[in-house]
Scaffold this active site. Sequence first.
Site, PDB file in Angstrom:
ATOM      1  N   ARG A  99       0.890  -1.178   0.000  1.00 37.47           N
ATOM      2  CA  ARG A  99       0.000   0.000   0.000  1.00 37.47           C
ATOM      3  C   ARG A  99       0.914   1.209   0.000  1.00 37.47           C
ATOM      4  NH1 ARG A  99      -5.339   1.192   3.650  1.00 37.47           N
ATOM      5  NH2 ARG A  99      -6.108  -0.174   2.006  1.00 37.47           N
ATOM      6  N   HIS A 126      -7.405   1.008  -6.295  1.00 37.28           N
ATOM      7  CA  HIS A 126      -7.573   0.091  -5.159  1.00 37.28           C
ATOM      8  C   HIS A 126      -8.255  -1.181  -5.686  1.00 37.28           C
ATOM      9  CE1 HIS A 126      -7.705  -1.335  -1.194  1.00 37.28           C
ATOM     10  NE2 HIS A 126      -8.615  -0.548  -0.651  1.00 37.28           N
ATOM     11  N   GLN A 129     -10.101  -3.812  -3.477  1.00 38.73           N
ATOM     12  CA  GLN A 129     -11.432  -3.368  -3.053  1.00 38.73           C
ATOM     13  C   GLN A 129     -12.460  -3.648  -4.141  1.00 38.73           C
ATOM     14  OE1 GLN A 129     -12.398  -1.788   0.016  1.00 38.73           O
ATOM     15  NE2 GLN A 129     -14.381  -2.341  -0.846  1.00 38.73           N
ATOM     16  N   ASP A 218     -17.445   6.878  -1.096  1.00 44.49           N
ATOM     17  CA  ASP A 218     -16.206   6.754  -0.329  1.00 44.49           C
ATOM     18  C   ASP A 218     -16.040   8.072   0.417  1.00 44.49           C
ATOM     19  OD1 ASP A 218     -13.659   6.057   0.600  1.00 44.49           O
ATOM     20  OD2 ASP A 218     -12.674   6.216  -1.364  1.00 44.49           O
ATOM     21  N   CYS A 258     -16.572   1.482   0.746  1.00 46.67           N
ATOM     22  CA  CYS A 258     -15.384   0.657   1.010  1.00 46.67           C
ATOM     23  C   CYS A 258     -14.959   0.697   2.465  1.00 46.67           C
ATOM     24  CB  CYS A 258     -14.238   1.095   0.103  1.00 46.67           C
ATOM     25  SG  CYS A 258     -13.729   2.811   0.372  1.00 46.67           S
ATOM     26  N   ARG A 286     -13.789  -8.779   1.373  1.00 47.11           N
ATOM     27  CA  ARG A 286     -12.387  -8.473   1.060  1.00 47.11           C
ATOM     28  C   ARG A 286     -11.513  -9.722   1.231  1.00 47.11           C
ATOM     29  NH1 ARG A 286     -10.294  -3.353   1.146  1.00 47.11           N
ATOM     30  NH2 ARG A 286      -8.469  -4.579   0.538  1.00 47.11           N
TER      31      ARG A 286
HETATM   32  N1   CP Z   1     -11.382  -0.362   2.418  1.00 46.60           N
HETATM   33  C1   CP Z   1     -10.109  -0.439   2.835  1.00 46.60           C
HETATM   34  O1   CP Z   1      -9.152  -0.602   2.071  1.00 46.60           O
HETATM   35  O2   CP Z   1      -9.980  -0.343   4.180  1.00 46.60           O
HETATM   36  P1   CP Z   1      -8.597  -0.189   4.976  1.00 46.60           P
HETATM   37  O3   CP Z   1      -8.000   1.149   4.609  1.00 46.60           O
HETATM   38  O4   CP Z   1      -8.984  -0.273   6.431  1.00 46.60           O
HETATM   39  O5   CP Z   1      -7.681  -1.304   4.571  1.00 46.60           O
HETATM   40  N1  NVA Z   2     -10.085   6.693  -0.982  1.00 52.25           N
HETATM   41  C1  NVA Z   2      -9.681   6.230   0.327  1.00 52.25           C
HETATM   42  C2  NVA Z   2      -9.902   4.764   0.450  1.00 52.25           C
HETATM   43  C3  NVA Z   2      -9.548   4.166   1.777  1.00 52.25           C
HETATM   44  C4  NVA Z   2      -9.742   2.683   1.815  1.00 52.25           C
HETATM   45  C5  NVA Z   2      -8.221   6.603   0.566  1.00 52.25           C
HETATM   46  O1  NVA Z   2      -7.416   6.473  -0.359  1.00 52.25           O
HETATM   47  O2  NVA Z   2      -7.900   7.029   1.666  1.00 52.25           O
END
Ligand code: CP
Ligand code: NVA
Length: 302
Positions: A99, A126, A129, A218, A258, A286
Amino acid sequence: MTVRHFLDITDLSARDLNTVMDLAQADISMLGSPLAGKGVALIFEKPSNRTRQSMEMAVVQLGGHPIFTRGEEVGFDQRETVEDVTRIMAGYHHVVAARVFAHSVLQRMAAVSSVPIINMLSEQSHPLQALADVLTMRQELGDLRQKTVAWIGDYNNVARSLVEACSLEGMNIRLGCPVGYGASNSELTRIADLGAASINQFESAKTAATGAHAVHTDVFVSMGQESETAKRLVDFKDFFIDANIMSVATKDAIFMHCLPAHRGVEVAGEVIDGSQSRVVTQAHNRMHAARGLLAHLMGVTL
Ligand code: CP
Ligand code: NVA
């Protein structure tokens, strides 16, 4: 042999996506233990609840051993180069997942890696997701061809991966985004070319939600955008999802997010905690989706 990476949904064909969904829904005993005795590196430059937990458990369910590492510990391009980190980890692990703040880091990893690289969220996309989102919609709505999905809010990382996947599924896509936060015309064309039944973008949440079978949103401020919070909360104020917005979707429409969510900011408590919400199933999916993807990358077939 070419290594199969998963940086974006478009690394899968429509047929691959089907295969991953089948693997995700298969009984775990059907998958064998393709990761037995093998490691999976999970590197996080940003916080996570769902992604870390679901990936760790998916690796365990396939017989493997996950190793979590915080971004500060590996220090991409600070302690050592992205390429050095990746080459070393690829000698210990069968998969390396990250990530990251910059999607280009994932591309650099994939360029030198002898094992699959998985995107666990970048500023651009993502895709893990989106796999869970498609799985949830398939379970709730059945065949997704010609069904209508609405995305309300920021055309961000989650949105981009979701609509790529929805296009592969042959859905009608309706985006509702404030001016300056939507998809460009070339991006709309790129998504349409993946197979969508239709794609339309509106500057009104209510118009976008009209006739939808699934309404997604989101946060309005993603990780890394904290300095833009005040402006974004003003710019997105008309994109709040409440019962009034849900009332124009189909009668049995589902609400998806999400997570993490901010009640009272992007969604009303009455919606996210109401009978149309599927956010908990979506989060649980997930893990199933991650297991399906890992099995696919390991070459498991049913
Ligand atoms: N939806 C999602 O990716 O959640 P986290 O940021 O908690 O991993
Ligand atoms: N769009 C959000 C998603 C978190 C899972 C971010 O990037 O923070």
